[in-house]
Design an enzyme around this catalytic site. Structure first.
Site, PDB file in Angstrom:
ATOM      1  N   GLU A 579       1.557  -1.922  -7.347  1.00  0.00           N
ATOM      2  CA  GLU A 579       2.366  -1.474  -6.220  1.00  0.00           C
ATOM      3  C   GLU A 579       2.343   0.050  -6.221  1.00  0.00           C
ATOM      4  O   GLU A 579       1.586   0.640  -5.486  1.00  0.00           O
ATOM      5  CB  GLU A 579       3.781  -2.047  -6.329  1.00  0.00           C
ATOM      6  CG  GLU A 579       4.477  -2.067  -5.008  1.00  0.00           C
ATOM      7  CD  GLU A 579       5.422  -3.255  -4.817  1.00  0.00           C
ATOM      8  OE1 GLU A 579       5.970  -3.362  -3.743  1.00  0.00           O
ATOM      9  OE2 GLU A 579       5.609  -4.060  -5.738  1.00  0.00           O
ATOM     10  N   GLU A 871      14.402  -2.725 -12.296  1.00  0.00           N
ATOM     11  CA  GLU A 871      14.413  -3.156 -10.899  1.00  0.00           C
ATOM     12  C   GLU A 871      15.581  -4.097 -10.627  1.00  0.00           C
ATOM     13  O   GLU A 871      16.172  -4.097  -9.554  1.00  0.00           O
ATOM     14  CB  GLU A 871      13.090  -3.878 -10.594  1.00  0.00           C
ATOM     15  CG  GLU A 871      12.963  -4.344  -9.168  1.00  0.00           C
ATOM     16  CD  GLU A 871      11.591  -4.900  -8.864  1.00  0.00           C
ATOM     17  OE1 GLU A 871      10.911  -5.353  -9.803  1.00  0.00           O
ATOM     18  OE2 GLU A 871      11.188  -4.877  -7.688  1.00  0.00           O
TER      19      GLU A 871
HETATM   20  C1  BGC Z   1       9.417  -2.638  -4.241  1.00  0.00           C
HETATM   21  C2  BGC Z   1      10.775  -2.151  -3.885  1.00  0.00           C
HETATM   22  C3  BGC Z   1      10.734  -1.944  -2.409  1.00  0.00           C
HETATM   23  C4  BGC Z   1      10.615  -3.309  -1.817  1.00  0.00           C
HETATM   24  C5  BGC Z   1      10.746  -3.419  -0.348  1.00  0.00           C
HETATM   25  C6  BGC Z   1       9.274  -3.971  -3.629  1.00  0.00           C
HETATM   26  O1  BGC Z   1       8.163  -4.643  -3.981  1.00  0.00           O
HETATM   27  O2  BGC Z   1       9.166  -2.608  -5.578  1.00  0.00           O
HETATM   28  O3  BGC Z   1      11.296  -1.218  -4.686  1.00  0.00           O
HETATM   29  O4  BGC Z   1      11.691  -1.159  -1.874  1.00  0.00           O
HETATM   30  O5  BGC Z   1       9.441  -3.926  -2.264  1.00  0.00           O
HETATM   31  O6  BGC Z   1      10.380  -4.646   0.096  1.00  0.00           O
END
Ligand code: BGC
Length: 990
Positions: A579, A871
């Site tokens: 990501e 997270e």
């Molecule tokens: C991220 C988040 C992000 C979110 C929004 C995730 O996969 O890690 O931090 O804001 O997606 O959909």
């Protein structure tokens, strides 16, 4: 080795185009490292002889991860040619059959894993083109131009959310005994348009029976450019190198690294703003002969970025370097050396075989530049090498170069912040050494390897956590937990030369990790030989917080570490999994904390440029920048408004407001026009079905009325716009925003609150029913934190409701009971809950929440050993392990760290003066913990004028305060029970 002493110069030094005469150079030769390619298109022609029915292509063969039980959690250990995915065309059964072999213990080579039907029309002639498009664990299979369907072969799950199987690895063909067929023209192409050809093999020269072939398609290496040039034998006054790349680059001059930057030129929306760097090389330059060596790697340009399918080559599929050296002699004469194909040479035989930010770096130290084949460099063009596909449907195109600018970088580059040394090592299985760096961080290893044999292959893998000793992880206890880094492999390979001592330091990848696994060595390297270079764009902290509560102190440290790990060229969500994106929602809530922690004005100014670069023509602000697009909506898009605002307020910088104002206005116009339902005035974000993300990862999100959260943020945005317009002297705009703000606040209160009780009433926006009372914390936080409720009596009632929801036990959407004083809030409302409480006289509750240790709370992860912000507040628990969230589970995500701003502005009370942006004059309003649980706190904030210090200590029934105000600053002091007073520079005790 690093040369940290070399200084970069001010990019503003030369304003005219410093690249006059320079060309983008590189090589059109490609590199393929098949074991590290999880997304690709493979095709082959299949000719089946009359009387025969079947023939297959093979891919994902001999993946080393499946040939060694220590490298997978599937318990498989295959011999040569025992593992592959087979895609078979069967004319008789009118199907394409997928077989998976050796990927799990249950795989049966001859048993069809999944079949896709083939229409008669596609079988009309004996020859067919079979195409398999692999996006992580998904195979999309076509015959000719017709897509037959998709098959998920991932043994752990489909999509990029899971460890990626298959990689391309070995490819080939198979014709059963008794069948006669020919498989030819086997090709592998890049996943993203223009689908560059990576590999071609003729395949079978003639139809045959009983053939099974697997071959290794890898070749090439990362490009290295070289230029030897002469410098006159007279005194040099200055020598400046201007450089940038499509990809990432590292330059050495006469064998020494130029500058201390990593991953230059960083990530930007390259087709809009491509940054270049500037280095002072006066001291490195020699009179007479000099030599530049330049290594190029994919970086974000053509490598992987995002979690999405087809996540390669977002900006182009070829690397290139652009540079210009300006030499000024003391006699006033000048000389320049520029990149041009005529004088530069290139090789792909260098030691860096392959390097990817997500997958890792492969280095073969047996390959040496001295023995490499050097060819003339080529001029590299973009035409034909940039995709017309975007990231999702809402992102702008990356082949659109109309407003392209090559601009000097003015924010700090990622550099080594500090170096860690491994704290312990354990041999978790024979020959599998797991090192604990003692700290989760983002960066690269620097490992001294001793006494390796030439050709010995050492493997490095990286993880944030290990499998705990719980029944569901049986067999893997103590091994690296890699499921949460998903489609990023994060594996480095080092093939040793014959040197007795070798150093492995991969400069063209980046990992997020605490644990490092080393295999392939005869003996575990000593702890001192295992270092970690912490790489960050943050090069120093400007704030410190310390208290009598050691767990809160660790929380503070964790916030700092998560900022370090996620401020790497852009502000990312997380630095480890597939990501690493500039998610706006995360930044929006964290930005105020960030502005305290470090001087991020330039860093965030650059980021707001990226946001503007991908703003949609209709004004929509992106959820992600660079790249743009996605599905978040107002809470995410508002970063385009909140980030410039936080910088303005913290640093007194009106220029960031001026830069962004027009873009901010366009977004506000869009919200007003399209996000608010005409008939009802309800904030739906233009979609009654799914308008966008809400209070992301909140434990009670299932109950929440998202429209209210969006509406509250819209009100916050209006308030910011009013302030921004005022600051920029746009008084008419300010008046208009002020009016809208008042109207919207009123509508909000009318719509969402029961006046008698102050309870929250659902609007009827999905999934709530109109009129339903939603009595949960996140219903109340934003209206209180944003000052939406003007009526004091009502505000008191609403506040009582928030208090009540904190005082009672809660139940999460998945049925977990949580005690009183739990954080039942998500990414958005957690960031604001402490302010909501303190603004309404309940700092005691803010302190209770802060110091709560049970789940869900800020300190719960700390009690579970967190060294960064997670997270999820329960990313890991001793009882439930990863709680089933093995894949969507980062251990380094700064969002929940947004409480950092409360520690600075309320606990220490070093707060901004609303009437005077910047800290020349500020508000000093520390609040000692009224509960008495925390007995002292102290810390500082470094302003451009000097250090502000604040501390308080409770002893007996009294609270003592101590402050230092730097020269040139003043503060308004607000202490309980004392009249407000003005303080000037100096030390003050109360
Ligand atoms: C991220 C988040 C992000 C979110 C929004 C995730 O996969 O890690 O931090 O804001 O997606 O959909």
């Amino acid at each position: 080795m690093l040369c940290l002493a070399t200084l970069s110069c001010s990019p503003k030094a030369e304003s005219a185009d410093p690249f006059t005469g320079a060309k983008w150079i590189g090589t059109s030769e490609r590199v393929l490292y098949a074991d590290y390619l999880p997304q690709f298109i493979l095709s082959a022609d299949i000719d089946i002889a009359p009387g025969s029915a079947r023939a297959s292509v093979l891919l994902g063969g001999n993946d080393p991860r499946l040939m060694n039980a220590d490298l997978n959690i599937l318990g498989v250990e295959n011999g040569p040619d025992e593992s592959y995915v087979r895609v078979e065309l069967d004319r008789e059964k009118k199907s394409v059959n997928v077989y998976r072999t050796g990927y799990t213990k249950a795989d049966v080579p001859e048993k069809v894993f999944q079949s896709l039907a083939v229409a008669d029309s596609l079988l009309a002639d004996g020859s067919a083109k079979l195409t398999v498009q692999v996006t992580y664990n998904q195979l999309r299979i076509s015959l000719g131009d017709v897509i037959l369907g998709r098959v998920n072969v991932g043994p752990l799950g489909g999509s990029g959310d899971y460890i990626a199987y298959p990689q391309l690895a070995d490819v080939g063909w198979l014709v059963d005994e008794g069948q006669t067929a020919r498989v030819s023209n086997l090709e592998v192409r890049e996943i993203r348009g223009p689908n560059a050809l990576l590999y071609h093999i003729d395949g079978m020269t003639a139809a045959a029976s009983g053939v099974k072939v697997l071959c290794e398609p890898s070749y090439g290496g990362m490009p290295v450019l070289r230029n030897s040039f002469k410098i006159k034998k007279k005194d040099i006054e200055s020598a400046t190198l201007y450089a940038t790349a499509r990809g990432i680059y590292e330059v050495s001059l006469n064998g020494e690294k130029v500058g201390a930057d990593f991953l230059a030129p960083g990530l930007s929306q390259y087709n809009k703003h491509h940054y270049y760097q500037c280095y002072d090389v006066t001291k490195q330059l020699l009179k007479g002969k000099n030599e530049f060596l330049v290594s190029l790697a994919e970086g974000w340009w053509s490598g992987e970025l995002t979690y999405g399918s087809g996540n390669r080559n977002y900006f182009g599929d070829q690397l290139a370097f652009l540079a210009s050296l300006h030499v000024k002699y003391s006699d006033g004469s000048t000389q320049s050396v520029v990149t041009d194909p005529a004088s530069w040479r290139v090789t792909t035989d260098g030691p860096v075989v392959y390097a990817s930010l997500f997958q890792g770096q492969v280095t073969d130290a047996q390959r040496s530049l001295a023995d490499a084949k050097w060819k003339p460099a080529e001029e590299m063009v973009l035409d034909g090498h940039v995709s017309d596909e975007t990231f999702g449907q809402t992102a702008p195109r990356t082949d659109e170069y109309e407003n392209w600018q090559l601009v000097p970088q003015e924010d700090p580059s990622p550099r080594v912040f500090t170096t860690l040394t491994a704290e312990s090592v354990s041999e978790v299985r024979p020959g599998v050494y797991v090192y604990d760096m003692g700290q989760n961080f983002a960066g690269i290893p620097s490992i001294t390897l001793r006494n390796l044999k030439a050709g010995q292959q050492v493997r490095f893998r990286y993880a944030e956590v290990l499998y705990p000793d719980l029944p569901e992880y049986q067999g893997n206890e103590g091994m690296l937990m890699l499921e949460n880094i998903r489609g990023a492999m994060a594996q480095d390979l080092y093939i040793a030369s014959r040197e007795p001592v070798q150093c492995f330091e991969p400069h063209f990848t980046q990992h997020g990790y605490r644990y490092l696994e080393i295999t392939g060595v005869d003996q575990a390297p000593a702890l001192d030989d295992v270092k970690g270079l912490v790489i960050s764009s943050v090069q120093g902290f400007t704030a410190h917080y310390e208290s009598s509560n050691p767990l809160v102190n660790r929380l503070w440290d964790n916030i700092r570490w998560s900022m370090l790990g996620n401020f790497i060229s852009i502000p990312t969500d997380c630095p480890q999994r597939n990501e690493r994106m500039g998610w706006s929602g995360d930044l929006s809530v964290f930005s105020r904390t960030a502005t305290y922690l470090s001087d991020v004005d330039a860093f965030l100014t650059r980021h707001t440029q990226a946001i503007r670069d991908v703003q949609m023509p209709d004004g929509r602000m992106p959820d992600v920048a660079p790249l743009g697009g996605a599905f978040g909506g107002l809470l995410w898009g508002s970063a385009g408004i909140t980030v410039p605002y936080e910088c303005y307020r913290q640093y007194g910088d009106t220029s960031i407001l001026a830069l962004n104002y027009e873009a901010m206005q366009r977004y506000m116009d869009l919200i007003a026009k399209k996000y608010i339902e005409k008939e009802t005035g309800l904030m739906t974000q233009g979609n009654r079905g799914f308008g966008g993300l809400g209070d992301w990862l909140g434990p009670q999100n299932g109950q929440l009325d998202n429209s209210a959260i969006w509406d509250a943020y819209y009100i916050f945005d209006l308030q910011i716009m009013q302030e921004a317009a005022t600051a920029l002297g746009r008084n008419d705009d300010a008046a208009a925003y002020s009016q809208k703000l008042a109207d919207r606040k009123k509508q909000f209160v009318d719509r969402y609150f029961d006046k008698a009780t102050g309870r929250f009433i659902a609007s009827g926006y999905r999934p709530t029913k109109p009129g339903q009372i939603i009595h949960i914390q996140s219903s109340y936080v934003l209206p209180l934190a944003f000052g939406i409720i003007e009526d004091e009596a009502l505000r008191r009632k609403v506040m009582n409701n928030l208090v009540e929801t904190i005082l009672r036990p809660g139940v999460t959407d998945n049925g977990i009971s949580c005690p009183p004083y739990s954080l039942m809030t998500g990414f958005i409302t957690t960031a604001w809950i402490s302010k909501a409480l303190s603004d309404n006289g309940r700092s005691d509750m803010a302190y209770r929440l802060l110091q709560q240790t049970s789940y869900p709370s800020w300190l719960y992860p700390v009690t579970q050993g967190a060294t960064t912000i997670w997270e999820r507040l329960d990313s890991y628990t001793k009882e439930r392990g990863f709680g089933g969230n093995n894949s969507m589970n980062s251990f380094n995500h700064y969002s929940f760290g947004a409480v950092g701003q409360w520690l600075m502005s309320r606990s220490l009370g070093i707060d901004r003066d609303p009437a005077m942006p910047g800290f020349k004059h500020f508000i000093l309003r520390p609040e000692a913990d009224p509960t008495g649980q925390m007995t002292w706190a102290k810390g500082w904030y470094d302003t451009p004028y000097g250090r502000i210090e604040s501390g308080w200590k409770r002893s007996g029934g009294k609270v003592e305060y101590e402050f230092t105000i730097p020269e040139g600053c003043s503060a308004t002091l607000r202490l309980p029970g004392m009249p407000e007073q003005e303080l000037t520079a100096g030390r003050h005790l109360f």
